[in-house]
Enzyme design. Structure first.
Site, mmCIF file in Angstrom:
data_model
loop_
_atom_site.group_PDB
_atom_site.id
_atom_site.type_symbol
_atom_site.label_atom_id
_atom_site.label_comp_id
_atom_site.label_asym_id
_atom_site.label_seq_id
_atom_site.Cartn_x
_atom_site.Cartn_y
_atom_site.Cartn_z
ATOM 1 N N GLN A 176 -5.436 -1.460 9.658
ATOM 2 C CA GLN A 176 -5.357 -2.804 9.078
ATOM 3 C C GLN A 176 -6.013 -3.831 9.995
ATOM 4 O OE1 GLN A 176 -4.214 -3.459 6.012
ATOM 5 N NE2 GLN A 176 -4.470 -5.677 6.190
ATOM 6 N N ASP B 104 -11.731 3.056 4.007
ATOM 7 C CA ASP B 104 -12.134 1.647 3.936
ATOM 8 C C ASP B 104 -13.651 1.514 3.809
ATOM 9 O OD1 ASP B 104 -10.327 -0.492 3.949
ATOM 10 O OD2 ASP B 104 -9.816 -0.191 6.066
ATOM 11 N N LYS C 290 0.838 -1.208 0.000
ATOM 12 C CA LYS C 290 0.000 0.000 0.000
ATOM 13 C C LYS C 290 0.867 1.251 0.000
ATOM 14 C CE LYS C 290 -3.930 -1.684 2.583
ATOM 15 N NZ LYS C 290 -4.296 -2.072 3.930
HETATM 16 N N1 GUN Z 1 -7.562 -6.710 6.045
HETATM 17 C C1 GUN Z 1 -7.862 -7.433 4.953
HETATM 18 N N2 GUN Z 1 -8.498 -6.677 4.036
HETATM 19 C C2 GUN Z 1 -8.612 -5.446 4.573
HETATM 20 C C3 GUN Z 1 -9.161 -4.221 4.102
HETATM 21 O O1 GUN Z 1 -9.714 -4.112 2.994
HETATM 22 N N3 GUN Z 1 -9.064 -3.166 4.947
HETATM 23 C C4 GUN Z 1 -8.481 -3.277 6.173
HETATM 24 N N4 GUN Z 1 -8.458 -2.186 6.943
HETATM 25 N N5 GUN Z 1 -7.956 -4.379 6.641
HETATM 26 C C5 GUN Z 1 -8.018 -5.468 5.834
#
Ligand code: GUN
Length: 287
Positions: free
Chosen positions: A97, A120, A53
């Site tokens: 996350q 998100d 990311k």
């Molecule tokens: N863990 C796995 N997929 C995601 C996601 O799309 N967002 C977040 N914040 N954590 C994750």
């Protein structure tokens, strides 16, 4: 029929090239959009994902802020950091996350993120706005999956869409997006009776259960579009490991009209959609 393989990697790269262009225009009259990512603990998959990311955030010309807290961090510490980022002018998007360590109430943390910075789309306000079709931040994996569906089908109104998996992150928001496109939507899950028959009715199938190759080729409706959200690491015959989806990919090739591979399908779309949401948050907040 040989299925078209939907190239999520190429589509996501094209998306990021477009985002980079938009960002370069934007930064002529405002500071760089900023994305803050918080990871708690040392889950290796989370760290791989977070590094990816950060790299892509910088590549499209945005600012990346990374926060790594130890697994022993308290809920209070995490809430304090979220509050600080909510008030940080340089930060347009905040992502915590998941999964979080068990001693932290994830729901409480997600509710603490300012809805305008919730890239998100997990805050209940955004969940509600998406559910009522009133805008709101759309969760990245369903958004990316919808872009892939649209890459092979212009008009999906009236089609039967079946989602296998009822998570808040994928299954439920995916259902809302498909409903908005006037699909007839079914959410199947671990308690669904006769899952093969339910899957067999799907013109559009989205598999998001986290079980390696659970959906078999014989279940899949001929001519359907298959979107595989699963990313499962399994033992390979050579003693190493490999990634497979929730769908038995090889078995579907002579049945589906189009299918996403794993890896290289939905996965790369998620980060591109996150960056798109961050850009959207930045332009909305600073307008
Ligand atoms: N863990 C796995 N997929 C995601 C996601 O799309 N967002 C977040 N914040 N954590 C994750």
């Amino acid at each position: 029929m040989v299925a078209k393989i939907i190239d999520g990697k190429a589509i996501s790269e094209k998306m990021r090239a477009g985002l980079a262009k938009e960002v370069s225009n934007l930064v002529r009259h405002m500071p760089k959009p900023g994305l803050a990512v918080i990871v708690v603990g040392d889950d290796p998959a989370s760290h791989v994902y977070v590094r990816s990311k950060a790299k892509q955030t910088i590549e499209v010309g945005m600012e990346s802020f990374e926060y790594q807290l130890p697994a022993s961090a308290s809920e209070h510490q995490l809430l304090d950091l979220v509050a600080t980022l909510n008030n940080d002018e340089r930060v347009d998007g905040i992502l915590v996350q998941l999964p979080l360590p068990h001693h932290i109430n994830a729901e409480k943390v997600l509710r603490a993120i300012a809805p305008a910075k919730d890239v998100d789309g997990f805050h209940p306000l955004n969940v509600g706005l998406v559910a009522t079709g009133s805008g709101g931040m759309v969760p990245c994996t369903p958004l990316g999956s919808m872009i892939l569906i649209k890459s092979v089908r212009d008009n999906i109104a009236g089609l039967n869409a079946v989602i296998v998996g009822r998570s808040n992150i994928v299954g439920k928001p995916m259902a809302q997006l498909l409903l908005q496109e006037s699909c007839t939507v079914t959410i199947a899950h671990s308690r669904t009776a006769d899952l093969p028959a339910v899957v067999g009715a799907a013109d559009i199938l989205v598999a998001a259960v986290g079980r390696p190759e659970m959906v078999r080729g014989t279940w899949v409706k001929p001519g359907s579009v298959v979107i595989d959200v699963g990313i499962n690491r399994v033992a390979a015959p050579d003693g190493k490991s490999k990634l497979v989806g929730d769908v038995a990919f090889g078995e579907c090739l002579d049945r589906a009209a189009a299918i996403t591979p794993v890896p290289g399908g939905v996965g790369p779309m998620t980060i591109s959609c996150l960056l798109q949401n961050t850009l959207r948050a930045a332009t909305a907040r600073r307008a």
